[in-house]
Motif scaffolding. Structure first.
Motif, PDB file in Angstrom:
ATOM      1  N   GLU A 146       0.833  -1.197   0.000  1.00 25.45           N
ATOM      2  CA  GLU A 146       0.000   0.000   0.000  1.00 25.45           C
ATOM      3  C   GLU A 146       0.865   1.245   0.000  1.00 25.45           C
ATOM      4  O   GLU A 146       2.032   1.219   0.345  1.00 25.45           O
ATOM      5  CB  GLU A 146      -0.939   0.009   1.210  1.00 25.45           C
ATOM      6  CG  GLU A 146      -0.229   0.126   2.541  1.00 25.45           C
ATOM      7  CD  GLU A 146      -1.183   0.053   3.719  1.00 25.45           C
ATOM      8  OE1 GLU A 146      -2.369  -0.251   3.513  1.00 25.45           O
ATOM      9  OE2 GLU A 146      -0.734   0.300   4.840  1.00 25.45           O
ATOM     10  N   ARG A 185       1.808   4.717   1.561  1.00 24.66           N
ATOM     11  CA  ARG A 185       1.777   5.361   2.877  1.00 24.66           C
ATOM     12  C   ARG A 185       2.527   6.679   2.785  1.00 24.66           C
ATOM     13  O   ARG A 185       3.264   6.908   1.828  1.00 24.66           O
ATOM     14  CB  ARG A 185       2.452   4.476   3.923  1.00 24.66           C
ATOM     15  CG  ARG A 185       1.658   3.232   4.228  1.00 24.66           C
ATOM     16  CD  ARG A 185       2.153   2.598   5.478  1.00 24.66           C
ATOM     17  NE  ARG A 185       1.350   1.417   5.792  1.00 24.66           N
ATOM     18  CZ  ARG A 185       1.589   0.636   6.801  1.00 24.66           C
ATOM     19  NH1 ARG A 185       2.603   0.874   7.606  1.00 24.66           N
ATOM     20  NH2 ARG A 185       0.825  -0.397   7.029  1.00 24.66           N
ATOM     21  N   TRP A 195       6.147   3.551  -0.456  1.00 25.98           N
ATOM     22  CA  TRP A 195       5.426   2.285  -0.566  1.00 25.98           C
ATOM     23  C   TRP A 195       5.773   1.368   0.593  1.00 25.98           C
ATOM     24  O   TRP A 195       6.937   1.225   0.956  1.00 25.98           O
ATOM     25  CB  TRP A 195       5.772   1.575  -1.875  1.00 25.98           C
ATOM     26  CG  TRP A 195       5.054   2.144  -3.032  1.00 25.98           C
ATOM     27  CD1 TRP A 195       5.510   3.079  -3.918  1.00 25.98           C
ATOM     28  CD2 TRP A 195       3.723   1.846  -3.419  1.00 25.98           C
ATOM     29  NE1 TRP A 195       4.535   3.375  -4.830  1.00 25.98           N
ATOM     30  CE2 TRP A 195       3.433   2.622  -4.548  1.00 25.98           C
ATOM     31  CE3 TRP A 195       2.744   0.995  -2.921  1.00 25.98           C
ATOM     32  CZ2 TRP A 195       2.200   2.570  -5.184  1.00 25.98           C
ATOM     33  CZ3 TRP A 195       1.516   0.944  -3.564  1.00 25.98           C
ATOM     34  CH2 TRP A 195       1.259   1.721  -4.676  1.00 25.98           C
ATOM     35  N   TRP A 196       4.769   0.720   1.159  1.00 24.69           N
ATOM     36  CA  TRP A 196       4.980  -0.310   2.166  1.00 24.69           C
ATOM     37  C   TRP A 196       5.169  -1.615   1.396  1.00 24.69           C
ATOM     38  O   TRP A 196       4.290  -2.030   0.648  1.00 24.69           O
ATOM     39  CB  TRP A 196       3.771  -0.411   3.093  1.00 24.69           C
ATOM     40  CG  TRP A 196       4.011  -1.267   4.290  1.00 24.69           C
ATOM     41  CD1 TRP A 196       3.653  -2.573   4.439  1.00 24.69           C
ATOM     42  CD2 TRP A 196       4.667  -0.888   5.494  1.00 24.69           C
ATOM     43  NE1 TRP A 196       4.037  -3.021   5.663  1.00 24.69           N
ATOM     44  CE2 TRP A 196       4.668  -2.017   6.335  1.00 24.69           C
ATOM     45  CE3 TRP A 196       5.252   0.293   5.943  1.00 24.69           C
ATOM     46  CZ2 TRP A 196       5.239  -1.995   7.604  1.00 24.69           C
ATOM     47  CZ3 TRP A 196       5.809   0.316   7.197  1.00 24.69           C
ATOM     48  CH2 TRP A 196       5.797  -0.825   8.022  1.00 24.69           C
ATOM     49  N   ASP A 200      12.004  -6.335   5.074  1.00 23.77           N
ATOM     50  CA  ASP A 200      11.019  -5.578   4.310  1.00 23.77           C
ATOM     51  C   ASP A 200      10.607  -4.350   5.107  1.00 23.77           C
ATOM     52  O   ASP A 200      11.312  -3.939   6.023  1.00 23.77           O
ATOM     53  CB  ASP A 200       9.823  -6.457   3.930  1.00 23.77           C
ATOM     54  CG  ASP A 200       9.155  -7.134   5.118  1.00 23.77           C
ATOM     55  OD1 ASP A 200       9.292  -6.641   6.258  1.00 23.77           O
ATOM     56  OD2 ASP A 200       8.488  -8.157   4.914  1.00 23.77           O
ATOM     57  N   SER A 201       9.477  -3.758   4.798  1.00 25.35           N
ATOM     58  CA  SER A 201       9.056  -2.513   5.458  1.00 25.35           C
ATOM     59  C   SER A 201       8.802  -2.689   6.948  1.00 25.35           C
ATOM     60  O   SER A 201       8.827  -1.715   7.690  1.00 25.35           O
ATOM     61  CB  SER A 201       7.808  -1.949   4.779  1.00 25.35           C
ATOM     62  OG  SER A 201       8.148  -1.418   3.517  1.00 25.35           O
ATOM     63  N   ARG A 202       8.587  -3.902   7.401  1.00 27.71           N
ATOM     64  CA  ARG A 202       8.461  -4.118   8.850  1.00 27.71           C
ATOM     65  C   ARG A 202       9.779  -3.796   9.549  1.00 27.71           C
ATOM     66  O   ARG A 202       9.796  -3.446  10.714  1.00 27.71           O
ATOM     67  CB  ARG A 202       8.053  -5.561   9.140  1.00 27.71           C
ATOM     68  CG  ARG A 202       6.651  -5.889   8.634  1.00 27.71           C
ATOM     69  CD  ARG A 202       6.346  -7.340   8.794  1.00 27.71           C
ATOM     70  NE  ARG A 202       7.178  -8.098   7.846  1.00 27.71           N
ATOM     71  CZ  ARG A 202       7.232  -9.424   7.789  1.00 27.71           C
ATOM     72  NH1 ARG A 202       6.547 -10.145   8.646  1.00 27.71           N
ATOM     73  NH2 ARG A 202       7.976 -10.026   6.898  1.00 27.71           N
ATOM     74  N   GLY A 226      10.640   0.422   7.258  1.00 31.81           N
ATOM     75  CA  GLY A 226       9.601   1.409   6.992  1.00 31.81           C
ATOM     76  C   GLY A 226       9.269   1.550   5.512  1.00 31.81           C
ATOM     77  O   GLY A 226       9.705   0.763   4.684  1.00 31.81           O
ATOM     78  N   PRO A 227       8.489   2.573   5.155  1.00 38.20           N
ATOM     79  CA  PRO A 227       8.096   2.766   3.756  1.00 38.20           C
ATOM     80  C   PRO A 227       9.306   3.071   2.871  1.00 38.20           C
ATOM     81  O   PRO A 227      10.265   3.695   3.307  1.00 38.20           O
ATOM     82  CB  PRO A 227       7.146   3.972   3.785  1.00 38.20           C
ATOM     83  CG  PRO A 227       6.837   4.217   5.208  1.00 38.20           C
ATOM     84  CD  PRO A 227       7.881   3.564   6.032  1.00 38.20           C
TER      85      PRO A 227
END
Length: 121
Positions: A43, A45, A49-50, A61-63, A66-67
Motif C-alpha cells: 500500500e 503510505r 510504498w509499504w 522488508d518494510s516491517r 519502513g516505507p
C-alpha cells in the motif's frame, strides 16, 4: 519471495511502470542503496510504498525499514521466467517445464492473495 519466486528465477521488468498495490517490485534497499531487493508493494503510505515479502518468516522488508520512497522503486516485475532443473530426457518433463516456466506476475489485492493461498492448500 517464496512461494511466488524461487532462487534462480529470472524477472522481466518494466522500468517506469506505475506501481499498484499487490505488484511485485524491485527496490533499492533504503539502508543499503547498492542492494536491490524484490518485494510486493502492499500500500501507499506517507513517505512511500509499504513493501513486504511473500514469505512471512523473512523480515527484510518494510516491517524492518519502513516505507520505501518513490525514488528507490526501480521497476515493476512483469513476468517470471523459471530455468529448467537440469537436463530433461523425455518430452513430458519438457512440456511441464514450458507450461510453468513463464508466468505473468499479476498485481493482486492482499485479500485475494490470501484467499488464493488458502484454496491452493
Amino acid at each position: 519471495m517464496l512461494p511466488t519466486l524461487r532462487p534462480g528465477d529470472r524477472l522481466v521488468l518494466k522500468y517506469g511502470s506505475r506501481v499498484r498495490p499487490g505488484a511485485v517490485v524491485v527496490v533499492r534497499h533504503p539502508l543499503q542503496h547498492d542492494l536491490l531487493i524484490v518485494k510486493r508493494a502492499v500500500e501507499r503510505r506517507p513517505g512511500g510504498w509499504w513493501v513486504v515479502g511473500d514469505n512471512p518468516q523473512v523480515r527484510n522488508d518494510s516491517r524492518e525499514f519502513g516505507p520505501v520512497p518513490d525514488d528507490l522503486v526501480v521497476a515493476r516485475a512483469w513476468v517470471r521466467l523459471r530455468p529448467p532443473r537440469g537436463p530433461q530426457r523425455s518430452l513430458r518433463p519438457v512440456l511441464l517445464w514450458v507450461l510453468s516456466a513463464v508466468r505473468p506476475l499479476v498485481a493482486l489485492p492482499p485479500a485475494s492473495r490470501s484467499a488464493a493461498r488458502l484454496r491452493a492448500r
